[in-house]
Design a protein around this motif. Sequence first.
Motif, short mmCIF file in Angstrom:
data_model
loop_
_atom_site.label_atom_id
_atom_site.label_comp_id
_atom_site.label_asym_id
_atom_site.label_seq_id
_atom_site.Cartn_x
_atom_site.Cartn_y
_atom_site.Cartn_z
N HIS A 26 0.83 -1.21 0.00
CA HIS A 26 0.00 0.00 0.00
C HIS A 26 0.87 1.25 0.00
O HIS A 26 0.56 2.23 -0.70
CB HIS A 26 -0.91 -0.02 1.23
CG HIS A 26 -1.88 1.11 1.28
ND1 HIS A 26 -2.95 1.23 0.41
CD2 HIS A 26 -1.94 2.21 2.08
CE1 HIS A 26 -3.62 2.33 0.69
NE2 HIS A 26 -3.03 2.94 1.69
N THR B 70 3.86 1.47 -1.22
CA THR B 70 4.44 1.54 -2.57
C THR B 70 3.47 2.16 -3.56
O THR B 70 3.85 3.00 -4.40
CB THR B 70 4.85 0.13 -3.03
OG1 THR B 70 5.76 -0.44 -2.10
CG2 THR B 70 5.50 0.19 -4.40
N ASP B 71 2.19 1.77 -3.47
CA ASP B 71 1.17 2.35 -4.35
C ASP B 71 1.01 3.85 -4.10
O ASP B 71 0.85 4.64 -5.05
CB ASP B 71 -0.16 1.64 -4.16
CG ASP B 71 -0.11 0.19 -4.62
OD1 ASP B 71 0.77 -0.13 -5.45
OD2 ASP B 71 -0.93 -0.62 -4.16
N GLN C 16 3.30 5.88 -2.94
CA GLN C 16 4.48 6.55 -3.47
C GLN C 16 4.42 6.66 -4.99
O GLN C 16 4.87 7.65 -5.56
CB GLN C 16 5.74 5.80 -3.03
CG GLN C 16 6.06 5.91 -1.56
CD GLN C 16 7.29 5.11 -1.17
OE1 GLN C 16 7.74 4.24 -1.91
NE2 GLN C 16 7.85 5.39 0.01
N ARG C 17 3.87 5.65 -5.63
CA ARG C 17 3.75 5.67 -7.09
C ARG C 17 2.72 6.71 -7.53
O ARG C 17 2.89 7.37 -8.57
CB ARG C 17 3.37 4.28 -7.60
CG ARG C 17 3.40 4.16 -9.12
CD ARG C 17 3.00 2.78 -9.57
NE ARG C 17 3.88 1.75 -9.01
CZ ARG C 17 3.50 0.86 -8.11
NH1 ARG C 17 2.25 0.87 -7.65
NH2 ARG C 17 4.35 -0.05 -7.68
N MET C 18 1.65 6.87 -6.75
CA MET C 18 0.60 7.83 -7.10
C MET C 18 1.05 9.27 -6.86
O MET C 18 0.59 10.19 -7.52
CB MET C 18 -0.66 7.53 -6.29
CG MET C 18 -1.33 6.21 -6.64
SD MET C 18 -2.67 5.80 -5.50
CE MET C 18 -3.71 7.24 -5.67
N GLY C 19 1.92 9.45 -5.88
CA GLY C 19 2.38 10.82 -5.58
C GLY C 19 2.82 10.92 -4.14
O GLY C 19 2.20 10.35 -3.25
N GLU C 20 3.90 11.66 -3.92
CA GLU C 20 4.46 11.77 -2.59
C GLU C 20 3.69 12.74 -1.70
O GLU C 20 3.80 12.68 -0.48
CB GLU C 20 5.92 12.24 -2.68
CG GLU C 20 6.86 11.22 -3.28
CD GLU C 20 7.20 10.10 -2.32
OE1 GLU C 20 6.94 10.27 -1.11
OE2 GLU C 20 7.71 9.07 -2.77
N PRO D 149 9.68 1.10 1.37
CA PRO D 149 8.31 0.81 1.82
C PRO D 149 8.26 -0.24 2.94
O PRO D 149 7.42 -0.13 3.84
CB PRO D 149 7.62 0.31 0.55
CG PRO D 149 8.40 0.92 -0.56
CD PRO D 149 9.81 0.99 -0.09
#
Length: 344
Positions: A214, A216-217, A219-223, A284
């Motif tokens: 979760h 990781t997701d 972080q991928r979507m936006g910090e 993560p």
Amino acid sequence: AVFQPAQQSGRALSGSVSRSSPRGHLADPRSANGKEKRPNGQVLMVLSMANNCSATSFDMELCAEKLKSLGVQVAEDQWRRLIQDAVLKPEVRRYMFYNSRAFQIAIAVVFYVSLWTNIYSTVQLCSFGRYWEASVLVTLAAVAVTVVVILVIDCRQRKINVNTDVRLAAVNEIFIKHGLIVGITDALDGPHNILQLWFVHFSPERCLQSLAAHVTDLQRMGESGLQRSLDQLCVVMEAVVRPDLGTEEEALREESPLLSSGVNPNKEPVTCNELLHLVPKGPPEVMAQQLLVIFSGCYVRLLVTGRLPRAVAGGHLEHSGVPCLCQFIKTTALNTHWSWFMGR
């Protein structure tokens, strides 16, 4: 010491608590041999003590003996010192007393009487204050305001507390490796306030994997969204200001008196407040593990008192209607629309 079977997760233990001496409760001994798999959320042991002015403490010898019977091999001097530093210091015990149910009930009664008296005195200045209906309206208004205050306090108690839950993070960092998490609650035994230390079985493997995925997701979507959530998990620390050596020597020369008095007063060190983030940036898996450790104390407290929110599908708490630890963290700490952190 008196031993009673502990109930399953989501409900507190039933029965009265002795106020004479600390005691412990042990779970079903059939699950202590390691052959039968324990479900996550099962209460294994409860230690109780009276939170009064005497220097009482939890029965650590009893705790160490029962942990060994449960197959938990941890050095006693390590976790014993951490528990004493976390919840047995006088200032922490005073804080827990002032936030206990007994003290909240007393405050609610005093608040109601004071509010009713002030409203009634104000109404008496008006022309309709002499009728009996005015007393009924005053009573209803005082009750309504008192109920709102009680609900606000109860909602605040559902959040993570930096003075109690977070202080148990060091203890949970050790016990979570052995399938245990620890939390502390208070209970009423007549006029006495009883502190209870709960030991709950919890296997972190599946929750750790799910929470790391979760993070990781996110972080991928936006910090930005993740960072806003993690910025709420912080505490204010008092740090001593240490100036540079050259600056310090120059300051001492400037502040030295012209005439020596022979007396060198001890100066208090200069301190400043620093913001310490409980979950710093990192991989993560490391961030997920830190979140599990920090929220374990709050999760146990809400679990045994029945204050957890409703569960959603796909949790790791078998045959239970409450969320697992990773679900609890996702819907509270990592949700930008809600803040579940209570500062000092």
